[in-house]
Design an enzyme around this catalytic site. Structure first.
Site, mmCIF file in Angstrom:
data_model
loop_
_atom_site.group_PDB
_atom_site.id
_atom_site.type_symbol
_atom_site.label_atom_id
_atom_site.label_comp_id
_atom_site.label_asym_id
_atom_site.label_seq_id
_atom_site.Cartn_x
_atom_site.Cartn_y
_atom_site.Cartn_z
ATOM 1 N N THR A 93 -5.226 31.046 -33.550
ATOM 2 C CA THR A 93 -3.828 30.999 -33.122
ATOM 3 C C THR A 93 -3.272 29.644 -33.523
ATOM 4 O O THR A 93 -3.726 28.610 -33.023
ATOM 5 C CB THR A 93 -3.710 31.182 -31.596
ATOM 6 O OG1 THR A 93 -4.355 32.400 -31.243
ATOM 7 C CG2 THR A 93 -2.248 31.226 -31.174
ATOM 8 N N LYS A 168 2.016 36.696 -32.138
ATOM 9 C CA LYS A 168 1.005 36.147 -31.218
ATOM 10 C C LYS A 168 1.653 35.160 -30.233
ATOM 11 O O LYS A 168 1.333 35.142 -29.041
ATOM 12 C CB LYS A 168 -0.103 35.463 -32.028
ATOM 13 C CG LYS A 168 -1.117 34.686 -31.217
ATOM 14 C CD LYS A 168 -2.065 35.555 -30.409
ATOM 15 C CE LYS A 168 -3.005 34.689 -29.581
ATOM 16 N NZ LYS A 168 -3.989 35.439 -28.828
ATOM 17 N N LYS A 236 -2.478 24.647 -26.067
ATOM 18 C CA LYS A 236 -2.146 24.476 -27.497
ATOM 19 C C LYS A 236 -1.187 25.571 -27.956
ATOM 20 O O LYS A 236 -0.197 25.317 -28.637
ATOM 21 C CB LYS A 236 -3.469 24.491 -28.278
ATOM 22 C CG LYS A 236 -3.399 24.491 -29.777
ATOM 23 C CD LYS A 236 -3.543 25.857 -30.404
ATOM 24 C CE LYS A 236 -4.841 26.564 -30.111
ATOM 25 N NZ LYS A 236 -4.945 27.897 -30.691
HETATM 26 P P1 NAP Z 1 -13.931 27.895 -29.228
HETATM 27 O O1 NAP Z 1 -14.967 28.650 -28.479
HETATM 28 O O2 NAP Z 1 -13.506 26.555 -28.753
HETATM 29 O O3 NAP Z 1 -14.434 27.793 -30.770
HETATM 30 C C1 NAP Z 1 -13.713 27.066 -31.732
HETATM 31 C C2 NAP Z 1 -14.419 27.168 -33.053
HETATM 32 O O4 NAP Z 1 -13.666 26.440 -34.044
HETATM 33 C C3 NAP Z 1 -15.817 26.533 -33.033
HETATM 34 O O5 NAP Z 1 -16.659 27.290 -33.871
HETATM 35 C C4 NAP Z 1 -15.552 25.157 -33.632
HETATM 36 O O6 NAP Z 1 -16.689 24.560 -34.210
HETATM 37 C C5 NAP Z 1 -14.531 25.496 -34.683
HETATM 38 N N1 NAP Z 1 -13.750 24.344 -35.129
HETATM 39 C C6 NAP Z 1 -12.892 23.597 -34.396
HETATM 40 N N2 NAP Z 1 -12.359 22.628 -35.143
HETATM 41 C C7 NAP Z 1 -12.869 22.759 -36.390
HETATM 42 C C8 NAP Z 1 -12.684 22.051 -37.612
HETATM 43 N N3 NAP Z 1 -11.867 21.014 -37.702
HETATM 44 N N4 NAP Z 1 -13.382 22.474 -38.690
HETATM 45 C C9 NAP Z 1 -14.214 23.535 -38.598
HETATM 46 N N5 NAP Z 1 -14.428 24.237 -37.478
HETATM 47 C C10 NAP Z 1 -13.763 23.866 -36.376
HETATM 48 O O7 NAP Z 1 -12.559 28.736 -29.358
HETATM 49 P P2 NAP Z 1 -12.352 30.320 -29.288
HETATM 50 O O8 NAP Z 1 -12.127 30.715 -27.887
HETATM 51 O O9 NAP Z 1 -13.383 31.003 -30.109
HETATM 52 O O10 NAP Z 1 -10.914 30.410 -30.009
HETATM 53 C C11 NAP Z 1 -10.787 30.309 -31.428
HETATM 54 C C12 NAP Z 1 -9.341 30.645 -31.798
HETATM 55 O O11 NAP Z 1 -9.023 31.983 -31.328
HETATM 56 C C13 NAP Z 1 -8.316 29.693 -31.153
HETATM 57 O O12 NAP Z 1 -7.252 29.460 -32.037
HETATM 58 C C14 NAP Z 1 -7.852 30.482 -29.930
HETATM 59 O O13 NAP Z 1 -6.548 30.084 -29.537
HETATM 60 C C15 NAP Z 1 -7.906 31.915 -30.450
HETATM 61 N N6 NAP Z 1 -8.082 32.942 -29.428
HETATM 62 C C16 NAP Z 1 -8.996 32.797 -28.402
HETATM 63 C C17 NAP Z 1 -9.131 33.805 -27.449
HETATM 64 C C18 NAP Z 1 -10.110 33.690 -26.308
HETATM 65 O O14 NAP Z 1 -10.023 34.505 -25.349
HETATM 66 N N7 NAP Z 1 -11.070 32.758 -26.335
HETATM 67 C C19 NAP Z 1 -8.348 34.968 -27.538
HETATM 68 C C20 NAP Z 1 -7.468 35.109 -28.600
HETATM 69 C C21 NAP Z 1 -7.338 34.093 -29.538
HETATM 70 P P3 NAP Z 1 -17.780 23.770 -33.298
HETATM 71 O O15 NAP Z 1 -18.768 24.799 -32.859
HETATM 72 O O16 NAP Z 1 -18.350 22.758 -34.192
HETATM 73 O O17 NAP Z 1 -17.016 23.157 -32.137
#
Ligand code: NAP
Length: 303
Positions: A93, A168, A236
């Site tokens: 997102t 979104k 965010k």
């Molecule tokens: P998360 O658990 O915090 O995972 C984030 C991922 O991004 C990790 O693999 C992290 O790597 C990687 N990352 C962050 N910064 C990076 C960079 N500069 N270069 C390369 N990799 C990087 O987050 P999430 O919940 O999976 O969410 C991911 C996305 O989906 C976000 O944009 C969020 O808003 C969206 N989203 C989330 C949900 C939900 O319910 N969780 C639902 C819909 C959409 P590391 O392992 O090294 O930290």
């Protein structure tokens, strides 16, 4: 089609597994390499040593990383090594403008970009039932369908690059209001001394129910908020909504209020908890009221 996956977080690890089940996944990469190595070993795919290697082994790259700057960093990392005619699908997102910037970084290399943010939580990612909101060309959307079908159940093409992210952002405003009202209602119910599990079971079938109520009100009843959808990630997203509305000279009350509540939670160290932690602040309202409305103590009399 050989698909490489970038970003094995709470959402991405499940999504990569679903691509593997569909027979599409060939390689994974994660900033913290140990996560990629563990998943690659589990699934029998390549753990890319770096983004270049992942790109070189992929006809399509799917990314799901935290925020705008992260997507642009990943896009720069794969741009030079994706072959002309390949595809990048981003499920993070981010702002609609950031999606257009990412598309611009790939254009010269002949790589098409689709913004495909998702909704449906970690459960939707695990079960392959996400709602996917796509922005990009008709041709890229058609080519991406086998990949998107492995990740989600409701897949909609909204228009050119950035329109998936605009859809979104709309969803995130709805979530903000829903989370706030559920947290408020649950704090109220607790103050009334209601049996909360029974309440969730009943109201979960009523007109005020929602995905968040059914799946996250139980966190509030237990007072535990494991991620989930992290507070800092929704903050965010709401900053993105704030900026998009500000271009019209508008400040949306629900967005502004939840930004303030999330800022308070983050300041207190709860930024990595699930958004249902909004309950913490609503519960405090009643705790404060209880103190203020406690019966006055009898006047002190000397013995
Ligand atoms: P998360 O658990 O915090 O995972 C984030 C991922 O991004 C990790 O693999 C992290 O790597 C990687 N990352 C962050 N910064 C990076 C960079 N500069 N270069 C390369 N990799 C990087 O987050 P999430 O919940 O999976 O969410 C991911 C996305 O989906 C976000 O944009 C969020 O808003 C969206 N989203 C989330 C949900 C939900 O319910 N969780 C639902 C819909 C959409 P590391 O392992 O090294 O930290």
């Amino acid at each position: 089609m050989r698909v490489g996956f970038v970003g094995l977080g709470a959402m991405g690890a499940h999504m990569a597994r679903n691509l593997h089940r569909a027979g599409l996944l060939t390689a994974v990469w994660n900033r913290t390499a140990s996560k990629a190595q563990a998943l690659a070993a589990e699934l029998g795919v390549i753990a890319g040593a770096n983004l270049k290697q992942l790109a070189a082994n992929s006809d399509a790259v799917v990314s799901c990383v935290s925020a705008d700057a992260d997507l642009l960093e990943v896009t720069r990392g794969v741009a030079a090594d994706l072959a002309s005619g390949s595809l990048m699908i981003d499920c993070s997102t981010v702002g609609a403008e950031t999606a257009r910037q990412a598309a611009g970084l790939l254009e010269a290399a002949g790589v098409e970009f689709l913004d495909c943010p998702v909704s449906g939580g970690v459960e939707g990612a695990r079960d392959g039932t996400l709602a996917i909101m796509a922005g990009g060309s008709d041709a890229a959307f058609t080519r991406a369908m086998p990949i998107l079908s492995a990740l989600g159940r409701t897949i909609t093409h909204f228009g050119p690059t950035g329109s998936g992210q605009a859809a979104k952002a709309t969803n995130q405003i709805m979530c903000a209001g829903i989370i706030e009202s559920i947290a408020e209602a649950m704090a109220f119910a607790r103050a009334q001394g209601l049996p909360l599990e029974k309440l969730i079971d009943t109201l979960g079938k009523g007109a005020g129910s929602s995905w968040y109520f059914v799946h996250r009100a139980p966190n509030m009843a237990r007072g535990e908020f494991p991620a989930g959808f992290r507070v800092r990630l929704h903050a965010k997203d709401l900053k993105i909504c704030h900026d998009m509305a500000a271009r019209f000279g508008v400040a949306l009350p629900v967005v502004e209020r939840m930004l303030a509540e999330y800022a308070e939670l983050i300041a207190r160290g709860f930024g990595d908890e699930d958004v249902s932690a909004a309950f913490r602040l609503k519960a405090e309202l009643f705790e404060r009221t209880n103190i203020m409305s406690a019966p006055p103590r009898p006047p002190h009399r000397d013995a």
